[in-house]
Motif scaffolding. Structure first.
Motif, short mmCIF file in Angstrom:
data_model
loop_
_atom_site.label_atom_id
_atom_site.label_comp_id
_atom_site.label_asym_id
_atom_site.label_seq_id
_atom_site.Cartn_x
_atom_site.Cartn_y
_atom_site.Cartn_z
N SER A 101 0.82 -1.21 0.00
CA SER A 101 0.00 0.00 0.00
C SER A 101 0.86 1.26 0.00
CB SER A 101 -0.90 0.03 1.23
OG SER A 101 -0.10 0.06 2.40
N TYR A 102 2.18 1.07 0.07
CA TYR A 102 3.05 2.23 0.25
C TYR A 102 3.94 2.51 -0.96
CZ TYR A 102 2.97 4.53 4.73
OH TYR A 102 2.65 5.35 5.77
N CYS A 103 4.15 3.81 -1.23
CA CYS A 103 5.17 4.23 -2.18
C CYS A 103 5.92 5.38 -1.53
CB CYS A 103 4.52 4.65 -3.49
SG CYS A 103 5.76 5.04 -4.72
N VAL A 130 -0.83 -11.01 11.98
CA VAL A 130 0.37 -10.40 12.57
C VAL A 130 0.91 -9.34 11.61
CG1 VAL A 130 2.65 -10.84 13.55
CG2 VAL A 130 0.87 -12.59 13.73
N GLU A 131 0.88 -8.09 12.06
CA GLU A 131 1.22 -6.94 11.20
C GLU A 131 2.33 -6.13 11.85
OE1 GLU A 131 1.47 -5.45 8.61
OE2 GLU A 131 -0.28 -4.26 8.08
N ASP A 132 3.11 -5.42 11.04
CA ASP A 132 4.18 -4.59 11.60
C ASP A 132 3.66 -3.27 12.17
OD1 ASP A 132 3.53 -3.64 9.05
OD2 ASP A 132 5.61 -3.41 8.38
N ILE A 133 2.88 -2.54 11.37
CA ILE A 133 2.47 -1.19 11.81
C ILE A 133 1.12 -0.82 11.22
CG2 ILE A 133 3.90 -0.12 9.98
CD1 ILE A 133 4.35 2.25 11.95
N VAL A 134 0.29 -0.20 12.03
CA VAL A 134 -1.00 0.33 11.56
C VAL A 134 -0.88 1.84 11.53
CG1 VAL A 134 -3.43 0.65 12.16
CG2 VAL A 134 -2.38 -1.61 12.39
N GLU A 135 -1.14 2.41 10.37
CA GLU A 135 -1.09 3.87 10.27
C GLU A 135 -2.50 4.40 10.03
OE1 GLU A 135 1.52 5.54 7.29
OE2 GLU A 135 1.18 7.54 8.06
N THR A 136 -2.98 4.42 8.79
CA THR A 136 -4.37 4.87 8.55
C THR A 136 -5.35 3.78 9.01
OG1 THR A 136 -4.45 3.91 6.33
CG2 THR A 136 -3.68 6.18 6.50
N GLY A 137 -4.89 2.54 8.98
CA GLY A 137 -5.77 1.41 9.32
C GLY A 137 -6.40 0.79 8.08
N ARG A 138 -6.12 1.39 6.91
CA ARG A 138 -6.76 0.91 5.68
C ARG A 138 -6.34 -0.50 5.29
NH1 ARG A 138 -6.89 6.23 3.22
NH2 ARG A 138 -4.71 5.83 2.80
N THR A 139 -5.05 -0.79 5.42
CA THR A 139 -4.57 -2.13 5.06
C THR A 139 -5.32 -3.18 5.88
OG1 THR A 139 -2.38 -1.24 4.62
CG2 THR A 139 -2.52 -3.61 4.96
N MET A 140 -5.38 -2.95 7.19
CA MET A 140 -5.99 -3.95 8.07
C MET A 140 -7.49 -4.05 7.83
SD MET A 140 -5.09 -6.29 9.80
CE MET A 140 -3.36 -5.94 9.66
N VAL A 162 1.49 1.00 16.42
CA VAL A 162 0.37 1.79 15.92
C VAL A 162 0.83 3.24 15.93
CG1 VAL A 162 -1.96 2.65 16.43
CG2 VAL A 162 -1.46 0.22 16.68
N LYS A 163 0.62 3.94 14.82
CA LYS A 163 1.09 5.32 14.71
C LYS A 163 0.00 6.28 15.19
CE LYS A 163 3.91 5.91 11.02
NZ LYS A 163 4.34 6.33 9.66
N ARG A 164 0.39 7.27 16.03
CA ARG A 164 -0.56 8.33 16.42
C ARG A 164 -0.59 9.34 15.30
NH1 ARG A 164 1.94 7.92 21.07
NH2 ARG A 164 3.42 9.54 20.53
N PHE A 184 8.23 8.62 10.02
CA PHE A 184 8.45 7.41 9.23
C PHE A 184 9.52 6.56 9.90
CE2 PHE A 184 9.40 4.55 5.81
CZ PHE A 184 8.11 4.26 5.37
N LEU A 185 9.15 5.34 10.25
CA LEU A 185 10.02 4.45 11.01
C LEU A 185 10.53 3.31 10.13
CD1 LEU A 185 7.82 4.23 14.22
CD2 LEU A 185 9.78 5.71 13.81
N VAL A 186 11.76 2.90 10.37
CA VAL A 186 12.34 1.78 9.63
C VAL A 186 13.10 0.88 10.59
CG1 VAL A 186 12.59 3.00 7.42
CG2 VAL A 186 14.44 3.14 9.10
P1 IMP Z 1 -2.06 1.72 6.71
O1 IMP Z 1 -2.85 0.97 5.68
O2 IMP Z 1 -2.04 3.20 6.44
O3 IMP Z 1 -2.53 1.42 8.13
O4 IMP Z 1 -0.56 1.34 6.58
C1 IMP Z 1 -0.11 0.14 6.94
C2 IMP Z 1 1.10 -0.30 6.14
O5 IMP Z 1 1.89 0.80 5.65
C3 IMP Z 1 1.98 -1.07 7.05
O6 IMP Z 1 1.70 -2.44 6.96
C4 IMP Z 1 3.37 -0.75 6.55
O7 IMP Z 1 3.74 -1.71 5.60
C5 IMP Z 1 3.26 0.59 5.91
N1 IMP Z 1 3.75 1.67 6.82
C6 IMP Z 1 3.02 2.60 7.48
N2 IMP Z 1 3.79 3.43 8.20
C7 IMP Z 1 5.06 3.00 8.04
C8 IMP Z 1 6.34 3.45 8.56
O8 IMP Z 1 6.48 4.41 9.36
N3 IMP Z 1 7.42 2.74 8.14
C9 IMP Z 1 7.34 1.68 7.29
N4 IMP Z 1 6.18 1.24 6.79
C10 IMP Z 1 5.04 1.89 7.15
#
Ligand code: IMP
Ligand code: MG
Length: 215
Positions: A101-103, A130-140, A162-164, A184-186
């Motif tokens: 979902s990311y570019c 099992v997921e690494d990070i939830v940002e917008t929540g759209r992927t999940m 989970v990102k605030r 942005f975390l790596v």
């Molecule tokens: P969401 O759909 O916006 O919740 O994004 C979730 C996906 O975006 C995660 O599974 C990650 O692969 C990627 N992502 C979101 N934030 C970061 C970040 O800070 N670093 C690396 N990947 C991220």
């Protein structure tokens, strides 16, 4: 409500020199924000909480690739340790799904499922995503709605981070390792355009590196 370890917005993190960071990334990172040891300690506790709630039936652990692979492997090791050292235990099997979902450092609106086993195998199972990070929540949310069409018995989601962020849809996983600032975390398998998965600690990427590895 899930409990989590909160990393504050004004968290200063740790100087890179205090830890082992690959030389090829030294100029790309600002600070170590979550050292590898702390990730492991928190993951051990998540394993215990998950087994407490889900440990009655066969669990299928579904790894969301690629970012989830380190957390998945370590979490499952802790669950395995609990299973082999207590009187009560449940079978644990694994499955993998790949989503994108990311570019660069931006979430795109389209969430693509690109590979993995047939989700229909999960029908009637207790599934732990099992997921690494939830940002917008759209992927999940997309993944959960695809999964629900396959009628699993139970679905729980564990996300290491989970990102605030104001971009959040409000979605919260069942289990959360850390709540982190809107940066942005790596590291620990979280990538920026495929780089930084080979870094053990979770770090903040600097602006220079965002340009350097841009596609
Ligand atoms: P969401 O759909 O916006 O919740 O994004 C979730 C996906 O975006 C995660 O599974 C990650 O692969 C990627 N992502 C979101 N934030 C970061 C970040 O800070 N670093 C690396 N990947 C991220
Ligand atoms: Mg991910």
């Amino acid at each position: 409500m899930a409990t989590y370890l909160q990393i504050a917005d004004d968290e200063k993190g740790h100087e890179l020199d205090l830890f082992c960071v690959p030389r090829h990334y030294e100029n790309d990172l600002d600070k170590v924000i979550i050292p590898h040891g702390l990730i492991m300690d928190r993951t051990e506790r998540l394993a215990r909480d998950i087994i407490r709630d889900m440990g009655e039936h066969h669990i299928v652990a579904l790894c969301v690739l690629k970012g989830g692979y380190k957390f998945f492997a370590d979490l499952l090791d802790y669950i395995k340790a609990l299973n082999q050292n207590s009187d009560k235990s449940v079978p644990l099997t694994v499955d993998f799904i790949r989503v994108k979902s990311y570019c660069n450092d931006k979430s795109t609106n389209s969430v693509k499922v690109i590979g993995g086993d047939e989700l229909s195998n999960l029908s009637g199972k207790n599934v732990l995503i099992v997921e690494d990070i939830v940002e917008t929540g759209r992927t999940m949310q997309t993944l959960l709605s695809l999964l629900n069409d396959c009628h699993p018995k139970m679905v729980k989601v564990v996300s290491l981070l989970v990102k605030r962020t104001p971009r959040s849809s409000g979605y919260r996983p069942d289990y959360i390792g850390f709540e982190v600032p809107d940066a942005f975390l790596v590291g620990y398998a979280l990538d920026y355009n495929e780089y930084f998965r080979d870094l053990s600690h979770i770090c903040i990427l600097n602006d220079q590196a965002k340009e350097k590895y841009k596609v």
